[in-house]
Write a protein that holds these residues in place. Structure first.
Motif, PDB file in Angstrom:
ATOM      1  N   PRO A  66      54.387  52.385  36.799  1.00  0.00           N
ATOM      2  CA  PRO A  66      54.601  51.022  36.095  1.00  0.00           C
ATOM      3  C   PRO A  66      55.962  50.435  36.519  1.00  0.00           C
ATOM      4  N   GLY A  67      56.202  49.288  36.827  1.00  0.00           N
ATOM      5  CA  GLY A  67      57.335  49.022  37.078  1.00  0.00           C
ATOM      6  C   GLY A  67      57.735  49.037  38.678  1.00  0.00           C
ATOM      7  N   LEU A  68      57.230  49.782  39.350  1.00  0.00           N
ATOM      8  CA  LEU A  68      57.564  50.152  40.490  1.00  0.00           C
ATOM      9  C   LEU A  68      56.487  49.755  41.671  1.00  0.00           C
ATOM     10  N   THR A  69      55.244  49.889  41.302  1.00  0.00           N
ATOM     11  CA  THR A  69      54.004  49.698  42.082  1.00  0.00           C
ATOM     12  C   THR A  69      53.178  48.673  41.468  1.00  0.00           C
ATOM     13  N   ASP A  70      54.010  47.411  41.150  1.00  0.00           N
ATOM     14  CA  ASP A  70      53.027  46.574  40.251  1.00  0.00           C
ATOM     15  C   ASP A  70      52.244  45.797  41.422  1.00  0.00           C
ATOM     16  N   TYR A  71      52.253  46.053  42.586  1.00  0.00           N
ATOM     17  CA  TYR A  71      51.329  45.609  43.624  1.00  0.00           C
ATOM     18  C   TYR A  71      50.187  46.228  44.209  1.00  0.00           C
ATOM     19  N   LEU A  72      50.100  47.367  43.195  1.00  0.00           N
ATOM     20  CA  LEU A  72      49.007  48.273  43.456  1.00  0.00           C
ATOM     21  C   LEU A  72      47.581  47.611  43.578  1.00  0.00           C
ATOM     22  N   GLY A  73      47.404  46.972  42.618  1.00  0.00           N
ATOM     23  CA  GLY A  73      45.902  46.277  42.538  1.00  0.00           C
ATOM     24  C   GLY A  73      45.913  45.255  44.032  1.00  0.00           C
ATOM     25  N   TYR A  74      46.812  44.441  44.362  1.00  0.00           N
ATOM     26  CA  TYR A  74      46.866  43.767  45.637  1.00  0.00           C
ATOM     27  C   TYR A  74      46.533  44.573  46.820  1.00  0.00           C
ATOM     28  N   GLU A  75      47.406  45.906  46.936  1.00  0.00           N
ATOM     29  CA  GLU A  75      46.961  46.487  47.911  1.00  0.00           C
ATOM     30  C   GLU A  75      45.635  47.038  48.152  1.00  0.00           C
ATOM     31  N   HIS A  76      45.338  47.624  46.785  1.00  0.00           N
ATOM     32  CA  HIS A  76      43.814  48.220  46.877  1.00  0.00           C
ATOM     33  C   HIS A  76      42.599  47.329  46.915  1.00  0.00           C
ATOM     34  N   ASP A  77      42.965  46.015  46.184  1.00  0.00           N
ATOM     35  CA  ASP A  77      41.533  45.254  46.204  1.00  0.00           C
ATOM     36  C   ASP A  77      41.753  43.954  47.173  1.00  0.00           C
ATOM     37  N   GLY A  78      43.101  43.706  47.480  1.00  0.00           N
ATOM     38  CA  GLY A  78      43.437  42.497  48.303  1.00  0.00           C
ATOM     39  C   GLY A  78      43.495  41.371  47.555  1.00  0.00           C
ATOM     40  N   THR A  79      43.639  40.292  48.289  1.00  0.00           N
ATOM     41  CA  THR A  79      43.833  38.833  47.518  1.00  0.00           C
ATOM     42  C   THR A  79      43.042  37.818  48.276  1.00  0.00           C
ATOM     43  N   VAL A  80      42.743  36.928  47.404  1.00  0.00           N
ATOM     44  CA  VAL A  80      41.921  35.596  47.825  1.00  0.00           C
ATOM     45  C   VAL A  80      43.032  34.620  48.648  1.00  0.00           C
ATOM     46  N   HIS A  86      48.478  30.598  52.148  1.00  0.00           N
ATOM     47  CA  HIS A  86      48.111  32.002  52.482  1.00  0.00           C
ATOM     48  C   HIS A  86      46.894  32.135  52.769  1.00  0.00           C
ATOM     49  N   PRO A  87      46.519  32.998  53.840  1.00  0.00           N
ATOM     50  CA  PRO A  87      44.923  33.299  54.097  1.00  0.00           C
ATOM     51  C   PRO A  87      44.461  34.381  53.285  1.00  0.00           C
ATOM     52  N   GLY A  88      45.217  35.026  52.659  1.00  0.00           N
ATOM     53  CA  GLY A  88      44.747  36.175  51.789  1.00  0.00           C
ATOM     54  C   GLY A  88      44.926  37.503  52.598  1.00  0.00           C
ATOM     55  N   THR A  89      44.650  38.769  51.771  1.00  0.00           N
ATOM     56  CA  THR A  89      44.840  40.073  52.499  1.00  0.00           C
ATOM     57  C   THR A  89      43.613  40.665  52.251  1.00  0.00           C
ATOM     58  N   ARG A  90      43.372  41.338  53.083  1.00  0.00           N
ATOM     59  CA  ARG A  90      42.323  42.469  52.934  1.00  0.00           C
ATOM     60  C   ARG A  90      42.711  43.751  52.144  1.00  0.00           C
ATOM     61  N   GLY A  91      41.987  44.059  51.221  1.00  0.00           N
ATOM     62  CA  GLY A  91      42.305  45.402  50.342  1.00  0.00           C
ATOM     63  C   GLY A  91      42.091  46.612  51.300  1.00  0.00           C
ATOM     64  N   SER A  92      43.045  47.660  50.812  1.00  0.00           N
ATOM     65  CA  SER A  92      42.741  48.902  51.713  1.00  0.00           C
ATOM     66  C   SER A  92      41.698  49.831  50.960  1.00  0.00           C
ATOM     67  N   HIS A  93      41.688  49.709  49.726  1.00  0.00           N
ATOM     68  CA  HIS A  93      40.678  50.460  49.075  1.00  0.00           C
ATOM     69  C   HIS A  93      40.716  51.863  49.087  1.00  0.00           C
ATOM     70  N   PHE A  94      41.855  52.343  49.416  1.00  0.00           N
ATOM     71  CA  PHE A  94      42.190  53.645  49.566  1.00  0.00           C
ATOM     72  C   PHE A  94      41.810  54.704  48.630  1.00  0.00           C
ATOM     73  N   LEU A  95      41.713  54.521  47.451  1.00  0.00           N
ATOM     74  CA  LEU A  95      41.328  55.228  46.294  1.00  0.00           C
ATOM     75  C   LEU A  95      39.792  55.655  46.483  1.00  0.00           C
ATOM     76  N   THR A  96      38.972  54.459  46.771  1.00  0.00           N
ATOM     77  CA  THR A  96      37.628  54.523  46.696  1.00  0.00           C
ATOM     78  C   THR A  96      37.255  55.133  48.022  1.00  0.00           C
ATOM     79  N   ARG A  97      37.702  54.733  49.080  1.00  0.00           N
ATOM     80  CA  ARG A  97      37.451  55.316  50.386  1.00  0.00           C
ATOM     81  C   ARG A  97      37.794  56.953  50.355  1.00  0.00           C
ATOM     82  N   ALA A  98      38.756  57.319  49.582  1.00  0.00           N
ATOM     83  CA  ALA A  98      39.083  58.791  49.380  1.00  0.00           C
ATOM     84  C   ALA A  98      38.083  59.581  48.834  1.00  0.00           C
ATOM     85  N   LEU A  99      37.563  58.842  47.810  1.00  0.00           N
ATOM     86  CA  LEU A  99      36.670  59.613  46.934  1.00  0.00           C
ATOM     87  C   LEU A  99      35.232  59.694  47.573  1.00  0.00           C
ATOM     88  N   ASP A 100      34.883  58.579  48.524  1.00  0.00           N
ATOM     89  CA  ASP A 100      33.701  58.873  49.401  1.00  0.00           C
ATOM     90  C   ASP A 100      34.023  59.674  50.377  1.00  0.00           C
TER      91      ASP A 100
END
Length: 140
Positions: A81-95, A123-137
């Motif tokens: 918290p406070g350092l990686t507030d962008y985590l949701g945008y990185e994981h899920d992407g943006t519209v 801004h065209p949006g960004t694709r999420g990396s879904h790194f946690l979900t992919r790691a689980l799979d």
């Protein structure tokens, strides 16, 4: 005893917990070793799949162990918290969205080797990396 894997989506929570493995009883021997091995595979895969710019998000991926009402569990957690507030945008992407200046009258950027100014940019949006979900799979 059986092993259960529960992946939970917590939205844009900066302290995201994605994996919780629960096995019954303390000191279950083989089950504890299996839980430990599987959680380490998920952790290694998550660190492989995350996109790295500064390394802050990468270094925040960790294991948290504990005991609950159903037994021992291990969470794979990403974010501080406070350092990686962008985590949701990185994981899920943006519209796609419009960027407007907040402190000045115009945005300044370089395009085609020239300095440009604009009152807003699409801004065209960004694709999420879904790194946690992919790691689980990948670790199954």
């Amino acid at each position: 005893m059986s092993t259960r894997v529960d992946a939970r989506y917590l939205g844009h929570n900066p302290s995201r917990r994605i994996v919780r493995d629960i096995v019954g009883g303390r000191g279950s021997g083989g089950l504890d070793r299996d839980l430990d091995a599987r959680s380490r595979r998920v952790l290694a895969a998550a660190r492989t799949y995350v996109r790295v710019r500064t390394g802050t998000l990468l270094t925040s991926i960790r294991r948290e162990e504990g005991y609950g009402p159903l037994g021992r569990y291990i969470d794979i957690v990403a974010g501080v918290p406070g350092l990686t507030d962008y985590l949701g945008y990185e994981h899920d992407g943006t519209v796609p969205h419009i960027i407007r200046p907040r402190r000045r009258r115009a945005l300044r950027f370089i395009a085609g080797g020239q300095v440009r100014f604009a009152s807003r940019v699409q801004h065209p949006g960004t694709r999420g990396s879904h790194f946690l979900t992919r790691a689980l799979d990948a670790a199954r």
